[in-house]
Design an enzyme around this catalytic site. Structure first.
Site, mmCIF file in Angstrom:
data_model
loop_
_atom_site.group_PDB
_atom_site.id
_atom_site.type_symbol
_atom_site.label_atom_id
_atom_site.label_comp_id
_atom_site.label_asym_id
_atom_site.label_seq_id
_atom_site.Cartn_x
_atom_site.Cartn_y
_atom_site.Cartn_z
ATOM 1 N N PHE A 1 22.296 25.411 -27.170
ATOM 2 C CA PHE A 1 22.562 26.513 -26.245
ATOM 3 C C PHE A 1 22.650 27.839 -26.987
ATOM 4 O O PHE A 1 23.263 27.928 -28.056
ATOM 5 C CB PHE A 1 23.902 26.306 -25.522
ATOM 6 C CG PHE A 1 24.003 25.029 -24.747
ATOM 7 C CD1 PHE A 1 23.571 24.954 -23.430
ATOM 8 C CD2 PHE A 1 24.538 23.888 -25.328
ATOM 9 C CE1 PHE A 1 23.665 23.776 -22.712
ATOM 10 C CE2 PHE A 1 24.644 22.705 -24.615
ATOM 11 C CZ PHE A 1 24.207 22.649 -23.309
ATOM 12 N N ASP A 2 22.025 28.852 -26.425
ATOM 13 C CA ASP A 2 22.370 30.217 -26.791
ATOM 14 C C ASP A 2 23.720 30.498 -26.137
ATOM 15 O O ASP A 2 24.010 29.975 -25.063
ATOM 16 C CB ASP A 2 21.301 31.177 -26.270
ATOM 17 C CG ASP A 2 21.686 32.620 -26.473
ATOM 18 O OD1 ASP A 2 22.128 32.956 -27.577
ATOM 19 O OD2 ASP A 2 21.569 33.402 -25.507
ATOM 20 N N LYS A 3 24.580 31.290 -26.781
ATOM 21 C CA LYS A 3 25.925 31.490 -26.226
ATOM 22 C C LYS A 3 25.942 32.532 -25.113
ATOM 23 O O LYS A 3 26.266 32.233 -23.962
ATOM 24 C CB LYS A 3 26.914 31.912 -27.326
ATOM 25 C CG LYS A 3 28.360 32.096 -26.794
ATOM 26 C CD LYS A 3 29.296 32.516 -27.886
ATOM 27 C CE LYS A 3 29.110 33.969 -28.264
ATOM 28 N NZ LYS A 3 29.547 34.922 -27.178
ATOM 29 N N THR B 1 24.441 32.245 -21.419
ATOM 30 C CA THR B 1 24.179 30.838 -21.135
ATOM 31 C C THR B 1 25.491 30.099 -20.931
ATOM 32 O O THR B 1 25.837 29.705 -19.823
ATOM 33 C CB THR B 1 23.361 30.188 -22.273
ATOM 34 O OG1 THR B 1 22.147 30.925 -22.445
ATOM 35 C CG2 THR B 1 23.031 28.751 -21.955
ATOM 36 N N LYS C 1 17.418 30.849 -35.095
ATOM 37 C CA LYS C 1 17.543 29.817 -34.062
ATOM 38 C C LYS C 1 16.275 28.959 -34.009
ATOM 39 O O LYS C 1 16.345 27.725 -33.896
ATOM 40 C CB LYS C 1 17.784 30.476 -32.696
ATOM 41 C CG LYS C 1 19.112 31.208 -32.588
ATOM 42 C CD LYS C 1 19.259 31.902 -31.232
ATOM 43 C CE LYS C 1 20.552 32.702 -31.147
ATOM 44 N NZ LYS C 1 20.693 33.410 -29.854
#
Length: 617
Positions: free
Chosen positions: A310-312, A315, A490
């Protein structure tokens, strides 16, 4: 003539069953063999016509289809004067085709419902200042439109005036109406349940979110998975093999009826239809629930995912930082906050916007001699005072003394995952603010559902500091948390996981995370209806609704499982039927065709169960 016959298949089917009933009644009740023979012969010839036409069309493109097998079987039964079976087989085949089409149409009901919801007209502001009804195709970007209670919103746009509640179920899958007022965004295909609004058109026609959704679902339903492509290749060789088998049996035992029965029983209809109906139904269910699955291949990959990254921001969190903690040092706080708001009002930085929103209505002063200190903050003169707004390093540069209490507060704020904004006036610390993004409501419960669905690793990647990321990871029970990650970092991390043999899904906002969305086996965008999200990812959660993610994964697993069930049913029925030809005395062509058509309906109805799928936990 051929086109006419094929268009009348259902009528031919109806006439066939009437003739079959007349034939059996004449034979069994009135003992009239002549009428019985004539009725069954006509039913056989009439029934085989559309099947034979389709067989010839298949042979022209060098394909031995199911229609070819049935045509040969019916002609053979007719020649050996087994009219009862030839008539019944043609009827059952036509009836099976009819039911198959009817039930398949139901699995495509989601796209049909979406298409029917497409707006057809709009009230457009004309040059004379009046609103007139026009075709939606006549609306251009920049036009002003009027939407009344109960009407469909015809374009993607922005509210200029008025208020109301809009049902956005066609876009988000959420039936609860959403409040709309000036500057709110609206989507084409949604319904204004009450109120009256004027909107300006931002996107029209196929460019609207609604138009893109329809296009996406249509493409997804028409796409083929690897399993479907394999079955297509398998059928290409399997069907001729059945023909050869029937011929070999005839050569060995010289029993035409058994050979013909093998042709009927070996038809792979359920095998050919089973996988597509599962995928179409699964995609349709997703479309109804605000989940866009871009094709059956994606469903297969998604069902195997064991790691979700997950991107924070935007999201797991809302993506809208707010002031959570505040400490004040010294007096005259109201004026200090006015100075702070005056400085931050001129900045577009998310932290600045959070501070302005937090302070609210206040007196604003003219800001002079603004100096942006890169990576630290802003120094400016307000109302004759030197105001410094920024982080701890800016306070050090400005020689602002920090008391023991201030240092303790700073440490405490950082431990709670805050971004710090300190405000000093004339070299004296006045205010310390802690700003952080808020975790989405219900995310923790949704992540638990993902674990129950078999996801082993839940990882968060963020550009924030480790303290902030660790706080989110601890609160949500994530497996790993990594800080200070740029988009390229990422992407490299995703590649590393894939190299280890993990099946990875990446969940991001579809903008700066595009490389990761593309690299992961399954890219999942928190859509919000954006173009980038729809185009870059494999799965789109409409309206950025995180709660759709467990449903999407559960649906993908259910669809893949349903597909395997259909393959087992189809192959199992064929094996049992062919074995029965040699191992039993009761098997004949009519029973075989009945079982064959029954298996097709079984796999179709099994696939249709996906339309009602709901996550159980």
């Amino acid at each position: 003539m051929q086109r006419f016959i094929l268009s009348k298949k259902n009528h031919i089917m109806t006439i066939s069953i009437i003739l079959i009933v007349i034939g059996f009644v004449s034979k069994l009740v009135f003992k009239n063999q002549m009428i019985a023979i004539c009725s069954l012969a006509i039913a056989s010839v009439l029934g085989v016509l559309p099947i034979a036409i389709q067989a010839v069309q298949a042979l022209k493109v060098k394909v031995i289809s199911i229609d070819v097998l049935v045509t040969i079987a019916v002609i053979g039964a007719f020649l050996i004067k087994n009219l009862e079976e030839s008539a019944i087989v043609t009827f059952l085949f036509l009836f099976g085709s009819f039911l198959e089409q009817r039930t398949l149409n139901k699995t495509r009901s989601a796209i049909k419902e979406l298409t029917e919801m497409a707006p057809e007209s709009a009230l457009k502001l004309m040059e004379n200042g009046e609103f007139e009804e026009v075709e939606v195709d006549e609306v251009d970007v920049g036009d002003v439109l009027l939407v009344k209670t109960g009407s469909k919103i015809p374009v993607d746009g922005t509210v200029l005036a008025g208020e109301g509640y809009v049902n956005e179920a066609s876009i988000t899958g959420e039936s609860v109406p959403v409040s709309k007022k000036k500057d709110s965004g609206v989507y084409a295909g949604t319904i204004l349940e009450n109120g009256t609004i004027q909107i300006i058109a931002n996107r029209v026609g196929e460019d609207t979110t609604f138009g893109r959704i329809i296009e996406l679902v249509e493409e997804a339903q028409d796409s083929k998975s690897e399993a479907e492509r394999f079955i297509d290749r398998f059928s290409k060789y399997y069907t001729p093999a059945v023909l050869v088998l029937a011929f070999m049996v005839w050569l060995i035992i010289r029993d035409v009826e058994i050979a013909i029965t093998i042709l009927v029983l070996g038809c792979p209809g359920a095998l050919v239809i089973g996988v597509p109906v599962s995928n179409v139904a699964g995609i349709g269910n997703g479309a109804r629930h605000g989940v866009l699955l871009k094709g059956s291949e994606i469903i297969s990959d998604f069902s195997k995912v064991d790691t979700i990254v997950f991107d924070k921001t935007g999201t797991l969190t809302i993506g809208n930082p707010k002031v959570i903690d505040k400490e004040v040092y010294g007096g005259n706080t109201e004026k200090v906050l006015s100075y702070l708001a005056s400085v931050e009002k001129e900045s577009d930085h998310p932290l600045a916007k959070a501070i302005v929103e937090y302070i609210g209505d206040t007196t604003l002063y003219t800001v002079e001699k603004t100096d942006v200190v890169k990576g630290s903050g802003i120094v400016a003169y307000v109302d004759g005072h030197r105001v410094a707004v920024g982080n701890v390093s800016l306070m050090v540069k400005e020689n602002v003394p920090l008391s023991e209490k201030a240092k303790a507060d700073i440490s405490s704020f950082q431990e709670r995952g805050n971004s710090l904004v300190l405000t000093a006036v004339d070299g004296e610390l006045k205010v310390l603010m802690g700003i952080r993004d808020q975790i989405r409501e219900g995310v923790k419960e949704d992540l638990q559902k993902l674990k129950k669905l078999g996801v082993k690793n839940l990882v968060v990647l963020s550009g924030d500091n480790q303290g902030t990321v660790d706080l989110v990871a601890k609160e949500l029970g994530l497996t790993e948390a990594h800080e200070n990650m740029l988009p390229e970092d990422k992407a490299a991390y995703i590649e590393k996981l894939i190299a280890k043999g993990q099946i990875v899904a990446f969940v991001g906002d579809g903008v700066n995370d595009s490389p990761s969305l593309v690299l992961a086996q399954v890219g999942i965008a928190m859509g919000g209806g954006t173009d980038v999200a729809i185009e870059t990812s494999d799965v789109v959660l409409m309206n950025s609704d995180f709660s759709r993610l467990p449903h999407a994964l559960g649906l993908a697993k259910a669809t893949a499982r349903n597909m395997r069930q259909n393959i087992i049913i189809a192959v199992g029925v064929i094996v049992i039927l062919l074995a029965s030809v040699f191992l039993s005395e009761w098997m004949n062509m009519t029973i075989g065709m009945l079982a064959h058509e029954g298996s097709i309906l079984v796999v179709i109805f099994n696939g249709m169960r996906l339309l009602r799928y709901k996550l159980k936990y």
